[in-house]
Design a protein around this motif. Structure first.
Motif, mmCIF file in Angstrom:
data_model
loop_
_atom_site.group_PDB
_atom_site.id
_atom_site.type_symbol
_atom_site.label_atom_id
_atom_site.label_comp_id
_atom_site.label_asym_id
_atom_site.label_seq_id
_atom_site.Cartn_x
_atom_site.Cartn_y
_atom_site.Cartn_z
ATOM 1 N N UNK A 149 35.187 43.156 37.960
ATOM 2 C CA UNK A 149 34.694 44.402 38.550
ATOM 3 C C UNK A 149 35.964 44.863 39.488
ATOM 4 N N UNK A 150 36.139 46.297 39.559
ATOM 5 C CA UNK A 150 37.153 46.753 40.344
ATOM 6 C C UNK A 150 37.300 46.068 41.851
ATOM 7 N N UNK A 151 38.065 45.799 42.251
ATOM 8 C CA UNK A 151 38.198 44.932 43.681
ATOM 9 C C UNK A 151 37.990 43.486 43.336
ATOM 10 N N UNK A 152 37.487 42.976 42.380
ATOM 11 C CA UNK A 152 37.192 41.814 41.913
ATOM 12 C C UNK A 152 38.767 40.918 42.091
ATOM 13 N N UNK A 153 38.082 39.448 42.091
ATOM 14 C CA UNK A 153 39.444 38.470 42.358
ATOM 15 C C UNK A 153 39.697 37.604 41.056
ATOM 16 N N UNK A 154 40.862 37.419 40.474
ATOM 17 C CA UNK A 154 40.993 36.452 39.638
ATOM 18 C C UNK A 154 42.046 35.463 40.096
ATOM 19 N N UNK A 155 41.435 34.069 40.096
ATOM 20 C CA UNK A 155 42.610 33.025 40.451
ATOM 21 C C UNK A 155 42.773 32.268 39.481
ATOM 22 N N UNK A 156 44.079 32.139 38.924
ATOM 23 C CA UNK A 156 44.268 31.319 37.758
ATOM 24 C C UNK A 156 45.223 29.921 38.206
ATOM 25 N N UNK A 195 46.310 47.360 35.508
ATOM 26 C CA UNK A 195 44.793 47.164 36.022
ATOM 27 C C UNK A 195 45.080 46.368 37.447
ATOM 28 N N UNK A 196 46.298 45.303 37.511
ATOM 29 C CA UNK A 196 46.163 44.403 38.481
ATOM 30 C C UNK A 196 47.129 44.596 39.544
ATOM 31 N N UNK A 197 46.961 43.902 40.570
ATOM 32 C CA UNK A 197 47.832 43.490 41.754
ATOM 33 C C UNK A 197 47.788 41.955 41.988
ATOM 34 N N UNK A 198 49.023 41.369 41.810
ATOM 35 C CA UNK A 198 49.106 39.845 41.565
ATOM 36 C C UNK A 198 50.181 39.136 42.630
ATOM 37 N N UNK A 199 49.773 38.266 43.283
ATOM 38 C CA UNK A 199 50.709 37.296 44.109
ATOM 39 C C UNK A 199 50.561 35.960 43.428
ATOM 40 N N UNK A 200 51.824 35.507 43.149
ATOM 41 C CA UNK A 200 52.163 34.009 42.815
ATOM 42 C C UNK A 200 52.204 33.207 44.042
ATOM 43 N N UNK A 212 41.633 43.296 40.893
ATOM 44 C CA UNK A 212 41.535 44.341 40.027
ATOM 45 C C UNK A 212 41.391 45.837 40.568
ATOM 46 N N UNK A 213 42.291 46.679 40.313
ATOM 47 C CA UNK A 213 42.744 47.885 41.351
ATOM 48 C C UNK A 213 41.329 48.641 41.126
ATOM 49 N N UNK A 214 40.967 49.334 42.203
ATOM 50 C CA UNK A 214 39.787 50.269 42.056
ATOM 51 C C UNK A 214 40.101 51.527 41.257
ATOM 52 N N UNK A 215 39.319 51.930 40.516
ATOM 53 C CA UNK A 215 39.365 52.901 39.378
ATOM 54 C C UNK A 215 39.993 52.405 38.099
ATOM 55 N N UNK A 216 40.069 51.164 38.084
ATOM 56 C CA UNK A 216 41.038 50.446 36.763
ATOM 57 C C UNK A 216 40.070 50.756 35.611
ATOM 58 N N UNK A 217 38.780 50.783 35.643
ATOM 59 C CA UNK A 217 37.976 50.848 34.439
ATOM 60 C C UNK A 217 37.777 52.219 34.157
ATOM 61 N N UNK A 218 38.399 53.319 34.914
ATOM 62 C CA UNK A 218 37.959 54.527 34.339
ATOM 63 C C UNK A 218 39.018 55.214 33.386
#
Length: 218
Positions: A149-156, A195-200, A212-218
């Motif tokens: 979802x927009x605003x959701x978090x992905x951790x790898x 679509x993403x902002x990521x920190x390593x 995931x950036x807000x509005x990335x699904x638009x």
């Protein structure tokens, strides 16, 4: 080890620990040489559960169920977790651990190839934890983005390969060169995907945290 070992030992010494069931499960997994998330990653996951309070969680790579149970323990009481595992021998062990912990109603384990299963899932998920075959992260990403979802978090997790990722591909073992190449491509994509902002982060064996950036699904 990508961070000074003494520093890691000190930081982990401050950890307050887990429930008795999780402590036992961690000891049993280590004794059986089953890979589970490191102590510093465990603390980070607990923080993320408390900070973002995700109610729909997707995990790619169950192993024996330790990380799913950890997230379930520290996420909101009404959270639901879908976890995917492809190694047949570990699937019944994970399911039994979910049953013993009383979490079988909250955690759904889907057995099989994540590349195929991800295509069948419906989002959105608030939080996605990637801890499976490292050479497949890049292949999973399009479906993961669809499910976030927009605003959701992905951790790898485990992205730096014990520090080998900064070496030339010719300096790593020949058998590891494909994973080395794919992980570099994956990290480049995380950092450059619109679509993403990521920190390593040099935490554990390296972790990427993406939103995931807000509005990335638009």
């Amino acid at each position: 080890m990508i961070v000074d070992e003494r520093m890691v030992t000190y930081i982990n010494s401050l950890d307050e620990g887990h429930t008795p069931f999780l402590e036992t499960l961690e000891r049993e997994a280590k004794a059986a040489h089953v890979p589970i998330i490191r102590r510093e990653m465990q603390s980070f996951l607990k923080f993320l559960m408390a900070a973002f309070a995700p109610r729909r969680i997707l995990e790619v790579g169950s192993a024996v169920g330790f990380s799913a149970l950890l997230m379930c323990e520290y996420a909101p009481a009404d959270c639901r977790i879908v976890t995917i595992e492809n190694y047949e021998k570990r699937i019944p062990i994970a399911r039994e651990n979910f049953r013993k912990a009383g979490r079988e109603e909250q955690i759904t384990l889907l057995p099989g190839d994540a590349a195929q299963i991800l295509k069948t899932l419906e989002g959105p998920f608030d939080f996605i934890f990637m801890d499976a075959a490292k050479g497949q992260y890049l292949h999973f990403l399009p479906q993961v983005l669809r499910l976030m979802r927009p605003g959701g978090i992905l951790v790898s997790d485990n992205i730096l390969q014990e520090g080998d990722l900064i070496e030339s591909r010719f300096a790593v073992e020949r058998r590891d060169r494909t994973i080395h190449k794919r992980m570099r491509e994956y990290l480049y994509e995380l950092k450059h995907n619109e679509q993403l902002v990521t920190s390593l982060l040099p935490l554990g064996d390296g972790v990427a945290v993406s939103t995931k950036k807000t509005g990335a699904d638009r």
